[in-house]
Design a protein around this motif. Structure first.
Motif, short mmCIF file in Angstrom:
data_model
loop_
_atom_site.label_atom_id
_atom_site.label_comp_id
_atom_site.label_asym_id
_atom_site.label_seq_id
_atom_site.Cartn_x
_atom_site.Cartn_y
_atom_site.Cartn_z
N SER A 60 -19.67 0.32 -1.65
CA SER A 60 -20.46 0.61 -0.45
C SER A 60 -20.77 2.09 -0.29
O SER A 60 -21.37 2.50 0.70
CB SER A 60 -19.73 0.10 0.81
N SER A 85 -15.25 7.67 3.07
CA SER A 85 -13.84 7.52 3.44
C SER A 85 -13.06 6.62 2.50
O SER A 85 -11.84 6.52 2.61
CB SER A 85 -13.74 6.94 4.86
N LYS A 86 -13.74 5.97 1.57
CA LYS A 86 -13.08 4.99 0.70
C LYS A 86 -12.75 5.58 -0.67
O LYS A 86 -13.51 6.35 -1.24
CB LYS A 86 -14.00 3.77 0.50
N SER A 87 -11.60 5.14 -1.18
CA SER A 87 -11.26 5.45 -2.56
C SER A 87 -12.13 4.61 -3.48
O SER A 87 -12.81 3.69 -3.06
CB SER A 87 -9.78 5.14 -2.81
N GLN A 107 -10.68 0.36 -9.15
CA GLN A 107 -11.28 0.26 -7.81
C GLN A 107 -12.64 0.95 -7.81
O GLN A 107 -12.77 2.10 -8.22
CB GLN A 107 -10.38 0.89 -6.75
N ASP A 149 -8.60 4.57 -9.83
CA ASP A 149 -10.00 5.01 -9.70
C ASP A 149 -10.32 6.29 -10.47
O ASP A 149 -11.43 6.81 -10.38
CB ASP A 149 -10.38 5.18 -8.22
N ASN A 165 0.80 -1.22 0.00
CA ASN A 165 0.00 0.00 0.00
C ASN A 165 0.84 1.27 0.00
O ASN A 165 0.36 2.32 -0.43
CB ASN A 165 -0.90 0.05 1.23
N SER A 180 -5.69 -0.36 -7.73
CA SER A 180 -6.39 0.76 -7.09
C SER A 180 -6.52 1.99 -7.98
O SER A 180 -6.50 3.11 -7.50
CB SER A 180 -5.64 1.13 -5.80
N ASN A 189 -16.08 1.93 -5.51
CA ASN A 189 -16.58 2.14 -4.16
C ASN A 189 -18.00 1.56 -4.07
O ASN A 189 -19.00 2.27 -4.19
CB ASN A 189 -16.57 3.64 -3.83
N GLU A 212 -18.95 4.58 0.53
CA GLU A 212 -18.40 5.16 1.76
C GLU A 212 -17.59 6.41 1.42
O GLU A 212 -16.73 6.38 0.54
CB GLU A 212 -17.51 4.16 2.47
N ILE A 237 -13.16 -2.72 -1.86
CA ILE A 237 -12.99 -2.92 -0.42
C ILE A 237 -14.33 -2.57 0.21
O ILE A 237 -14.55 -1.44 0.65
CB ILE A 237 -11.88 -2.04 0.16
N GLU A 294 -17.55 -2.15 2.75
CA GLU A 294 -17.62 -1.80 4.17
C GLU A 294 -17.56 -3.09 5.00
O GLU A 294 -18.29 -4.04 4.74
CB GLU A 294 -18.93 -1.07 4.45
#
Length: 230
Positions: A129, A133-135, A125, A101, A57, A99, A127, A131, A163, A165
């Protein structure tokens, strides 16, 4: 047998059982060892136990480990958020990027991929969910992004990553992974990759079609975030 080797065997058994339960071919499911914050020695140990694919990461940490492990035939996957000023070393030193996006990042990776290397394997990538806070790109933006990325010369769009939630609700796990699979299928771009599932939900991910499960804690133990991550 070392602890890491024992853990690899345990995770391998979980993957085999999940593949059998969903009537999938085990060879279609890859184990991506997430080695962020773990020392090069742990990667060397995991490789000795049979693993070749490692996910990182944090760029600077990854480059240091790659230099230390250059004697091993490892396949490196970048799985973290990507800043524009980090694309060149990622394009130069990784085999996969899970990743991506946004188009700007993809364009830079394509432009900066060295000519002597094969096209960089890319997952977009998503998202799934929603969210904050997510990329990840939104499901709505995915078709346009995917179409644009397939046109870039030095990239090979392989599939999607998510990824979701975190949840202990098995039905919710399945729903999120099924959503990503449907998004991939709806693109109709002959994509072969779904990068989804981690230590706590790999069974649901495999049942819904994961081709890479990204496993860190179950292989290497809890992460130490006390060290600088660059």
């Amino acid at each position: 047998m070392s602890t890491i080797a024992e853990n690899i065997a345990k995770v391998g058994a979980r993957i085999r059982e999940a593949a059998q339960a969903s009537q999938r071919n085990l060879t279609d499911i890859g184990l991506l060892a997430v080695s962020k914050t773990k020392p090069a020695a742990a990667i060397r140990e995991a490789h000795a136990a049979g693993l070749c694919d490692f996910g990182e990461n944090y760029l600077q940490e990854a480059l240091e480990k790659q230099a230390e492990l250059s004697d091993l035939p490892l396949i490196w996957h970048f799985i973290g958020p990507i800043q524009s000023n980090k694309t060149r070393p990622i394009a130069e030193h990784f085999d996969w990027v899970h990743s991506v996006d946004r188009l700007k990042i993809a364009q830079r990776l394509s432009e900066q991929r060295p000519a002597h290397l094969p096209p960089l394997n890319i997952c977009l990538q998503v998202n799934v969910s929603a969210e904050d806070s997510k990329s990840g790109c939104s499901p709505e933006a995915l078709p346009e992004l995917a179409k644009a990325v397939t046109a870039l010369p030095n990239l090979h769009l392989r599939g999607l990553m998510a990824i979701p939630e975190p949840t202990d609700d098995i039905a919710a796990q399945h729903a999120a992974f099924a959503h990503l699979r449907q998004l991939r299928d709806d693109l109709a771009l002959d994509l072969d990759t779904l990068s989804m599932g981690m230590s706590h939900d790999l069974e649901a991910a495999i049942a819904e079609g994961a081709t890479w499960v990204r496993i860190g804690t179950a292989l290497f133990g809890a992460r130490d975030y006390g060290q600088p991550t660059h």
